[in-house]
Design an enzyme around this catalytic site. Structure first.
Site, PDB file in Angstrom:
ATOM      1  N   ASP A  32      57.777  74.669   6.527  1.00  0.00           N
ATOM      2  CA  ASP A  32      56.661  74.211   6.350  1.00  0.00           C
ATOM      3  C   ASP A  32      56.878  73.387   4.755  1.00  0.00           C
ATOM      4  OD1 ASP A  32      53.369  75.350   6.517  1.00  0.00           O
ATOM      5  OD2 ASP A  32      53.582  74.445   4.667  1.00  0.00           O
ATOM      6  N   LYS A  37      54.658  79.465   0.854  1.00  0.00           N
ATOM      7  CA  LYS A  37      54.095  79.848   2.058  1.00  0.00           C
ATOM      8  C   LYS A  37      55.634  80.560   2.602  1.00  0.00           C
ATOM      9  CE  LYS A  37      50.967  77.629   4.037  1.00  0.00           C
ATOM     10  NZ  LYS A  37      50.259  76.595   5.174  1.00  0.00           N
ATOM     11  N   THR A  93      44.432  69.635  11.623  1.00  0.00           N
ATOM     12  CA  THR A  93      43.729  68.304  11.742  1.00  0.00           C
ATOM     13  C   THR A  93      42.192  68.461  11.351  1.00  0.00           C
ATOM     14  OG1 THR A  93      43.339  68.896  14.395  1.00  0.00           O
ATOM     15  CG2 THR A  93      45.442  67.508  13.573  1.00  0.00           C
ATOM     16  N   LEU A 255      26.702  84.143  25.028  1.00  0.00           N
ATOM     17  CA  LEU A 255      25.010  84.228  25.082  1.00  0.00           C
ATOM     18  C   LEU A 255      24.550  85.217  24.202  1.00  0.00           C
ATOM     19  CD1 LEU A 255      24.294  83.690  28.996  1.00  0.00           C
ATOM     20  CD2 LEU A 255      24.498  82.020  27.106  1.00  0.00           C
ATOM     21  N   GLY A 258      22.024  84.106  17.495  1.00  0.00           N
ATOM     22  CA  GLY A 258      22.249  84.403  16.072  1.00  0.00           C
ATOM     23  C   GLY A 258      22.238  83.413  15.212  1.00  0.00           C
ATOM     24  N   CYS A 265      37.458  75.296  13.707  1.00  0.00           N
ATOM     25  CA  CYS A 265      37.524  74.600  14.916  1.00  0.00           C
ATOM     26  C   CYS A 265      36.519  74.188  15.596  1.00  0.00           C
ATOM     27  CB  CYS A 265      38.604  75.684  16.026  1.00  0.00           C
ATOM     28  SG  CYS A 265      40.077  76.109  15.354  1.00  0.00           S
ATOM     29  N   LYS A 268      34.358  71.130  13.713  1.00  0.00           N
ATOM     30  CA  LYS A 268      34.940  69.954  13.385  1.00  0.00           C
ATOM     31  C   LYS A 268      35.472  69.565  14.409  1.00  0.00           C
ATOM     32  CE  LYS A 268      39.653  71.213  13.477  1.00  0.00           C
ATOM     33  NZ  LYS A 268      40.777  70.612  14.135  1.00  0.00           N
ATOM     34  N   LYS A 329      33.783  84.875  11.703  1.00  0.00           N
ATOM     35  CA  LYS A 329      33.617  85.823  12.653  1.00  0.00           C
ATOM     36  C   LYS A 329      34.211  86.897  12.266  1.00  0.00           C
ATOM     37  CE  LYS A 329      36.432  85.368  16.033  1.00  0.00           C
ATOM     38  NZ  LYS A 329      37.285  85.144  17.297  1.00  0.00           N
ATOM     39  N   ARG A 336      35.822  79.490   6.406  1.00  0.00           N
ATOM     40  CA  ARG A 336      35.799  78.190   6.487  1.00  0.00           C
ATOM     41  C   ARG A 336      34.290  77.716   7.406  1.00  0.00           C
ATOM     42  NH1 ARG A 336      40.853  75.835   9.243  1.00  0.00           N
ATOM     43  NH2 ARG A 336      41.068  77.909  10.174  1.00  0.00           N
TER      44      ARG A 336
END
Length: 441
Positions: A32, A37, A93, A255, A258, A265, A268, A329, A336
């Site tokens: 990296d 990091k 990306t 299904l 909410g 992901c 975008k 989640k 994000r």
């Protein structure tokens, strides 16, 4: 001789992939460009929350007592080039600022730095989610004698370690038998366990990830569109989803109506897919994704309106609102494009006093929304609240005691933005319970 593997980019995808490759028995070197990091990973710590990842790192990072020592990290491109037989590019990306298109600058920079240090016979493997046509262009930047393959990732945050070690499929876009052979060697363990190994060309491999994400986004927004109809017609979207989910052609997964999807992901990726389709002259093929995106974003505004109605219907001024959830989640600290924080921010801008609690996302949420109030527990967030919004479906929230929360709330009103709480338990504790798309439930 055993293959040696490098991983370029040690964010969420790269750190997980590096640790998993070490678990599969390979010598791995991760790179990296951020020294902090590398320092953190080299000590066995991760810069994000992902269940099981820190334990897997500790099991393999060199220098940690009792580890296999198969995993190391560096900032040196020269060391990467001299070490590796197979180089996985796992950089980010993101969406371009002010555009739908994908920002390829990190991928381009990684290839530009990697190409001069590669040994003849090496294989470069792209795992980043890129616009179709990128692999063809990037292959031309590599020196003669170096192959390129495209191997999209399908990680679910919260399940990334298991998804890497036991994937539901491995897709490889290749141009040579040698590249296919090397990747079959890399993935020999999961393939022996029964994981399908799909060999294809570059464009198809690139399209698999964006197509899969577009389909999932479509399914989520479809049930949320049905929730809007249920609100108007007096139906119950949860029962509707249960009924259509029994059809094996449809299935019950994704299904649950909410406040919609978020994260780094799905939003975008579908926007970048639309942008790329326009560049290819087939934008009409994906115009439906614009409505998928619109439905998804509309859900956030609808939750704000439900909350306004719950506190009297006129204004949020002087009203206290508790928001349970900050991450997009559960089992992640990723905020994000989080629907939970978006709703919290909208309510605050309209005058509400908003207090947020999340089991893992508080630090990231504070950085993104420093003006919101944050509590150390669900009970503290709910203390004095006129309405409680459940916006991230953490297990901790499903197991909350409605009686305990009711004792500290100013008003026992809860809005379930994830259709994950048990209405009976809350109503028996004296709460007015309302869920999205279920006005009659």
């Amino acid at each position: 001789m055993a293959l040696k593997i490098t991983v370029i980019g040690t964010g969420y995808l790269g750190a997980t992939h590096a640790a998993a490759m070490a678990e599969l028995g390979f010598e791995v070197l991760g790179l990296d460009v951020v020294p902090e990091k590398i320092e953190m990973l080299s000590s066995g710590r991760v810069p994000m929350f992902e269940p099981g990842l820190e334990e897997l790192l500790a099991k393999h990072v060199a220098g940690i007592e009792g580890s296999s020592g198969r995993l190391r990290f560096t900032t040196s491109w020269e060391e990467i080039g001299a070490f590796g037989d197979v180089h996985f590019v796992c950089v980010n990306t993101p969406q371009k600022h002010g555009e739908y298109a994908c920002d390829m600058s990190y991928v381009d920079a990684a290839f530009a730095s990697l190409a001069p240090v590669l040994r003849s016979g090496a294989l470069v493997v792209g795992k980043s989610t890129v616009p179709v046509g990128s692999a063809e262009r990037l292959a031309a930047t590599l020196p003669e004698g170096v192959d390129l393959a495209w191997n999209p990732e399908f990680l679910r945050e919260g399940f990334a370690v298991d998804d890497t070690l036991h994937p539901d499929r491995v897709v490889v876009g290749v141009r040579s038998e040698r590249a296919e052979k090397l990747l079959r060697e890399v993935y020999a363990v999961p393939v022996a366990e029964g994981t399908p190994f799909v060999v294809t060309d570059y464009p198809t491999a690139e399209l698999v990830k964006t197509s899969a994400n577009s389909f999932l986004a479509t399914k989520i927004s479809f049930i949320n569109a049905m929730a809007e109809v249920c609100e108007a017609a007096g139906g119950d979207v949860a029962k509707l989803a249960e009924a259509i989910g029994y059809d094996e052609r449809i299935g019950a997964k994704f299904l649950r109506a909410g406040v919609g999807f978020g994260g780094g992901c799905l939003p975008k990726d579908i926007r970048a897919f639309m942008a790329r389709a326009g560049e290819l002259g087939v934008d009409q093929a994906l115009t439906f994704l614009r409505e998928i995106d619109s439905i998804n974003m509309r859900r956030r505004g609808q939750m704000v309106e439900m909350a306004r109605e719950a506190v009297g219907g006129d204004s949020f001024l002087g009203k206290r609102v508790a928001v349970l959830g900050a991450t997009f989640k559960p089992d992640s600290d990723d905020v994000r494009d989080s629907p939970a924080l978006n709703v919290a921010g909208q309510i605050q801008l309209q005058g509400g006093q908003v207090t947020v609690y999340d089991p893992k996302g508080m630090e990231n949420a504070r950085r993104l929304f420093p003006t919101l109030a944050y509590a150390a527990s669900a009970v503290e967030a709910v203390r004095g609240a006129d309405v409680v919004l459940h916006l991230t479906e953490w297990r901790e929230f499903r197991e909350l005691d409605p009686e305990e929360l009711g004792a500290v709330a100013s008003s026992r009103v809860v809005l379930d933005g994830r259709n994950a709480l048990d209405p009976t338990r809350w109503r028996e504790a004296g709460w007015t319970f309302r869920a999205m798309g279920r006005p009659s439930a």
